[in-house]
Each structure stands twice: as structure tokens, then as C-alpha cells.
Design a protein around this motif. Structure first.
Motif, mmCIF file in Angstrom:
data_model
loop_
_atom_site.group_PDB
_atom_site.id
_atom_site.type_symbol
_atom_site.label_atom_id
_atom_site.label_comp_id
_atom_site.label_asym_id
_atom_site.label_seq_id
_atom_site.Cartn_x
_atom_site.Cartn_y
_atom_site.Cartn_z
ATOM 1 N N VAL A 1 0.838 -1.201 0.000
ATOM 2 C CA VAL A 1 0.000 0.000 0.000
ATOM 3 C C VAL A 1 0.873 1.250 0.000
ATOM 4 C CG1 VAL A 1 -1.678 1.337 1.344
ATOM 5 C CG2 VAL A 1 -1.953 -1.140 1.106
ATOM 6 N N ASN A 2 1.909 1.246 0.818
ATOM 7 C CA ASN A 2 2.786 2.406 0.943
ATOM 8 C C ASN A 2 3.493 2.733 -0.371
ATOM 9 O OD1 ASN A 2 4.004 4.445 2.692
ATOM 10 N ND2 ASN A 2 5.915 3.301 2.459
ATOM 11 N N ASP A 3 3.855 1.701 -1.127
ATOM 12 C CA ASP A 3 4.587 1.889 -2.384
ATOM 13 C C ASP A 3 3.665 2.103 -3.584
ATOM 14 O OD1 ASP A 3 6.840 1.507 -0.866
ATOM 15 O OD2 ASP A 3 7.161 -0.577 -1.478
ATOM 16 N N GLY A 4 2.351 2.157 -3.318
ATOM 17 C CA GLY A 4 1.415 2.410 -4.405
ATOM 18 C C GLY A 4 1.218 1.244 -5.350
ATOM 19 N N ILE A 5 1.527 0.044 -4.903
ATOM 20 C CA ILE A 5 1.404 -1.148 -5.750
ATOM 21 C C ILE A 5 -0.021 -1.684 -5.729
ATOM 22 C CG2 ILE A 5 2.180 -3.553 -5.998
ATOM 23 C CD1 ILE A 5 4.899 -2.481 -4.808
ATOM 24 N N ALA A 6 -0.682 -1.572 -4.579
ATOM 25 C CA ALA A 6 -2.055 -2.062 -4.456
ATOM 26 C C ALA A 6 -2.780 -1.258 -3.393
ATOM 27 C CB ALA A 6 -2.066 -3.545 -4.091
ATOM 28 N N THR A 7 -4.091 -1.180 -3.527
ATOM 29 C CA THR A 7 -4.912 -0.526 -2.506
ATOM 30 C C THR A 7 -5.225 -1.527 -1.400
ATOM 31 O OG1 THR A 7 -7.011 -1.162 -3.530
ATOM 32 C CG2 THR A 7 -5.992 0.899 -4.289
ATOM 33 N N THR A 8 -5.785 -1.021 -0.294
ATOM 34 C CA THR A 8 -6.165 -1.937 0.785
ATOM 35 C C THR A 8 -7.198 -2.943 0.297
ATOM 36 O OG1 THR A 8 -7.875 -0.382 1.551
ATOM 37 C CG2 THR A 8 -5.709 -0.224 2.595
ATOM 38 N N GLU A 9 -8.132 -2.515 -0.544
ATOM 39 C CA GLU A 9 -9.152 -3.419 -1.067
ATOM 40 C C GLU A 9 -8.538 -4.491 -1.958
ATOM 41 O OE1 GLU A 9 -13.494 -3.286 -3.375
ATOM 42 O OE2 GLU A 9 -12.345 -1.428 -3.017
ATOM 43 N N GLU A 10 -7.548 -4.113 -2.758
ATOM 44 C CA GLU A 10 -6.899 -5.081 -3.651
ATOM 45 C C GLU A 10 -6.062 -6.093 -2.875
ATOM 46 O OE1 GLU A 10 -6.614 -2.070 -7.507
ATOM 47 O OE2 GLU A 10 -4.952 -2.196 -6.063
ATOM 48 N N VAL A 11 -5.397 -5.632 -1.817
ATOM 49 C CA VAL A 11 -4.637 -6.562 -0.976
ATOM 50 C C VAL A 11 -5.585 -7.565 -0.333
ATOM 51 C CG1 VAL A 11 -3.272 -6.767 1.137
ATOM 52 C CG2 VAL A 11 -2.721 -4.985 -0.523
ATOM 53 N N ASP A 12 -6.710 -7.072 0.204
ATOM 54 C CA ASP A 12 -7.682 -7.974 0.813
ATOM 55 C C ASP A 12 -8.214 -8.985 -0.197
ATOM 56 O OD1 ASP A 12 -7.360 -6.765 3.233
ATOM 57 O OD2 ASP A 12 -9.348 -5.859 3.336
ATOM 58 N N ALA A 13 -8.495 -8.513 -1.414
ATOM 59 C CA ALA A 13 -9.020 -9.406 -2.449
ATOM 60 C C ALA A 13 -7.996 -10.487 -2.813
ATOM 61 C CB ALA A 13 -9.397 -8.606 -3.695
ATOM 62 N N VAL B 1 -8.464 -12.998 0.055
ATOM 63 C CA VAL B 1 -9.795 -13.613 0.124
ATOM 64 C C VAL B 1 -10.030 -14.589 -1.024
ATOM 65 C CG1 VAL B 1 -12.277 -13.152 -0.070
ATOM 66 C CG2 VAL B 1 -10.853 -11.745 1.433
ATOM 67 N N TYR B 2 -9.660 -14.187 -2.249
ATOM 68 C CA TYR B 2 -9.976 -15.013 -3.418
ATOM 69 C C TYR B 2 -8.818 -15.896 -3.862
ATOM 70 C CZ TYR B 2 -13.969 -11.921 -3.513
ATOM 71 O OH TYR B 2 -15.092 -11.220 -3.159
ATOM 72 N N GLY B 3 -7.726 -15.860 -3.125
ATOM 73 C CA GLY B 3 -6.576 -16.692 -3.466
ATOM 74 C C GLY B 3 -6.131 -17.524 -2.288
ATOM 75 N N ALA B 4 -5.073 -17.042 -1.630
ATOM 76 C CA ALA B 4 -4.468 -17.814 -0.546
ATOM 77 C C ALA B 4 -5.451 -18.123 0.574
ATOM 78 C CB ALA B 4 -3.267 -17.053 0.011
ATOM 79 N N GLY B 5 -6.303 -17.166 0.922
ATOM 80 C CA GLY B 5 -7.203 -17.361 2.060
ATOM 81 C C GLY B 5 -8.124 -18.554 1.907
ATOM 82 N N LEU B 6 -8.647 -18.751 0.704
ATOM 83 C CA LEU B 6 -9.533 -19.888 0.470
ATOM 84 C C LEU B 6 -8.805 -21.210 0.674
ATOM 85 C CD1 LEU B 6 -11.503 -18.620 -2.654
ATOM 86 C CD2 LEU B 6 -12.402 -18.959 -0.347
ATOM 87 N N GLU C 1 -8.344 5.529 4.927
ATOM 88 C CA GLU C 1 -9.269 5.895 3.851
ATOM 89 C C GLU C 1 -9.621 4.685 2.987
ATOM 90 O OE1 GLU C 1 -7.562 9.125 1.683
ATOM 91 O OE2 GLU C 1 -7.613 10.502 3.407
ATOM 92 N N GLY C 2 -8.637 3.817 2.763
ATOM 93 C CA GLY C 2 -8.890 2.622 1.969
ATOM 94 C C GLY C 2 -9.889 1.703 2.638
ATOM 95 N N CYS C 3 -9.730 1.492 3.939
ATOM 96 C CA CYS C 3 -10.647 0.611 4.675
ATOM 97 C C CYS C 3 -12.049 1.207 4.751
ATOM 98 C CB CYS C 3 -10.102 0.346 6.083
ATOM 99 S SG CYS C 3 -8.638 -0.693 6.120
#
Length: 322
Positions: A205-217, A220-225, A278-280
Motif C-alpha cells: 500500500v505504501n509503495d502504491g502497488i495495491a490498494t487496501t481493497e486489492e490486498v484484501d481481495a 480472500v480469493y486466493g491464498a485465504g480460500l 481511507e482505503g478501509c
């Protein structure tokens, strides 16, 4: 200790974790005596138990389970004197925990198990000033405590093996999965793993690579399952094909030397804090925290049933942990 005393449990500190323990204890048919000096603590506990009881009914209540089998008292001494298990959940400050545990140790029944819910402090540190360190262990749960089954049991230098054995038996009896940690370390096991992922998420998030929502996704839809059923080791075991982990390590092991991850956390600047906050808030939208908690609890109850159906071999962690 008499049989009726073994049905009485004490909870010291009734914040989020303490109230989770209270709900689980009540749902498993115990009487609970609680102490918390904070103004309004008793009312908040009753509200939390009332709200969480729907999930407990879905999971299944023990015979005699009732929401009203809880008593708030005015001193630690009153709370612990007749308790079989004492669960300490005061804020994560070493000086405060040690002070409270010293008082618990002074007044507790000699046969009582004293469990600290600390998420990071080693039990040997908490035992330093106790008269009876042999009965203290770390019993670290995960939020929401009334639903998630994992509890990390960690003995310190002064802990007797019989205390750990009795603790395993008790926590299994309230539908938990005790993981006996072989050697004490700050943060125990699960929190160290979660912190590593959290640090990496903050860098992305800090480096602008992904948003908080994208990190969560991504979780959720990959490793978490996958992790809900297998965890990282067996997940990678399958990644190796028919030869399993052996082939996986041969093929992907060298990549561990590549600078893909950052072990140290980024500096928590005001800018990074605002990005995360703000992302959350954007991701959550109009949904309140309490509504999200209700949805989380409903989901977890169903997910735990699914995990048990597809991975029955994992029903006891204690046998392999001792």
C-alpha cells in the motif's frame, strides 16, 4: 477441588477478548465470575453476550448453557477464589499484566489453571513474581473468541507439564483446538505469521502497488480460500505435483533468495496511516463495524463446519503438539 467448583470459571478483564471468552464459557454450560473495574463493563458484557448468542445457538449449546450464568464482582479475589480456570485479558502492557497476575496468584485456588490471553508476552516473563508459577500458562485465543477454535498454549520456565495437560483437556472440552507451542517466543506462532503478512501488505500500500481493497481481495480469493483448509505447508506440498513438497522445494526453493519480500515494516507515516484508513473506510462503504462483525460471525460458523467436513483429521492439534 469439588465438582461444582470445576463448573466455575473466572474472567479478569472484559474487553473484546474477555467478552468472547465469557460467551464461549457460558455457551458450554459454565458459571462465569467476572471482574473489570471499567465503568459500564457489566452492561457491555451483557450486550455482547446477547448479540453473540445467535452464533452460539447455531454452533450448538451445551446442556445447561444460559446467558444469565454470569456474576460480576468487585474484586479480583472474589472472582478467582472458587474458579477452576482463570482467564486474564487485561490490556497488553507487561507491567499491568504482571501486577494483575500477582493478585490472581495470591487468591486463586491452588488447583486452578491461570491462563493469560497475551498475544505477545512470553509466559516466563509473566511468571517472574508469582508464588506459584507452575500453574500459569499463556492461553492465547483469536477474535472472535466465541467462534474461532484455535488457542495457543505456551508454558514458561516455571510451568508444570501437568498444567499444560489439564489445560489441553479443558480447552478441548469447550470445543477449542489447543496448539501446544513447544518453545516460548514473543508473539507465539499465529500472530508472528499474521504480522509478517501485515508488514508486507503495508509495504504494498505504501509503495502504491495495491490498494487496501486489492490486498484484501488477493487473500480472500486466493491464498485465504486454500489456507482455510490446508495452511501454507500443505498448500505448497500440492504445488509440487505428484512428488509434493520435495519437488516444490527443488523447483521454487531458490526463489526464496530473491528480494520479493521486505522483512521490516515500513515507517508508519501520517501519509501511510491515511492511505490505510481511507482505503478501509472506502472498502467498507456504508456498512457499520457491528454489521460487518455480524456477517463475519455468520460466515465463520458456516466455514468452520465446512473445514470439519473436508479435513476431519485436523480435529485434534494437541496430540501432535505435545
Amino acid at each position: 477441588m469439588h465438582q461444582n467448583e470445576q463448573r466455575t470459571l473466572a474472567v479478569i478483564g472484559t474487553g473484546v477478548i474477555g467478552n468472547g471468552w465469557i460467551t464461549r464459557f457460558l455457551a458450554n454450560g459454565y458459571d462465569v465470575v467476572a471482574f473489570d473495574p471499567a465503568v459500564g463493563a457489566e452492561a457491555r458484557t451483557h450486550q455482547n453476550v446477547e448479540r453473540a448468542w445467535i452464533s452460539m445457538e447455531e454452533i450448538g449449546l451445551a446442556e445447561g448453557a444460559a446467558r444469565n450464568r454470569i456474576t460480576f464482582v468487585r474484586t479480583i479475589e472474589e472472582a478467582v477464589k472458587d474458579a477452576y480456570v482463570i482467564q486474564e485479558n487485561v490490556p497488553e502492557r507487561e507491567d499491568l499484566k504482571k501486577k494483575v497476575l500477582e493478585e490472581i496468584d495470591l487468591h486463586a485456588n491452588p488447583e486452578a489453571i491461570i491462563g493469560s490471553s497475551t498475544s505477545g508476552i512470553k509466559p516466563s516473563t509473566l511468571q517472574e513474581n508469582l508464588t506459584h508459577p507452575e500453574r500459569l500458562i499463556v492461553a492465547h485465543p483469536f477474535n472472535p473468541v466465541n467462534i474461532l477454535p484455535l488457542v495457543e498454549l505456551v508454558g514458561g520456565q516455571g510451568t508444570e507439564q501437568t498444567t499444560i495437560d489439564r489445560a489441553v483437556e479443558f480447552y478441548e472440552s469447550i470445543q477449542m483446538k489447543p496448539l501446544v507451542v513447544q518453545r516460548e517466543i514473543e508473539g507465539h506462532v499465529a500472530d508472528r505469521l499474521m504480522e509478517a503478512l501485515w508488514r508486507e501488505a503495508l509495504h504494498l500500500v505504501n509503495d502504491g502497488i495495491a490498494t487496501t481493497e486489492e490486498v484484501d481481495a488477493a487473500i480472500v480469493y486466493g491464498a485465504g480460500l486454500r489456507w482455510a483448509q490446508m495452511g501454507p505447508f500443505l498448500t505448497f506440498h500440492l504445488a509440487g505435483g505428484e512428488k509434493g513438497m520435495r519437488h516444490m522445494l527443488e523447483q521454487f526453493g531458490p526463489a526464496l533468495k530473491l528480494p520479493w519480500t521486505k522483512l521490516e515494516a515500513p515507517e508508519l507515516t501520517d501519509e501511510l496511516k491515511e492511505k490505510v484508513v481511507e482505503g478501509c473506510e472506502s472498502h467498507a462503504g456504508d456498512m457499520s463495524v457491528s454489521k460487518m462483525e455480524d456477517r463475519r460471525d455468520e460466515f465463520l460458523v458456516k466455514l468452520i463446519d465446512l473445514v470439519e467436513d473436508y479435513w476431519p483429521e485436523s480435529r485434534s492439534l494437541a496430540k501432535s503438539g505435545q
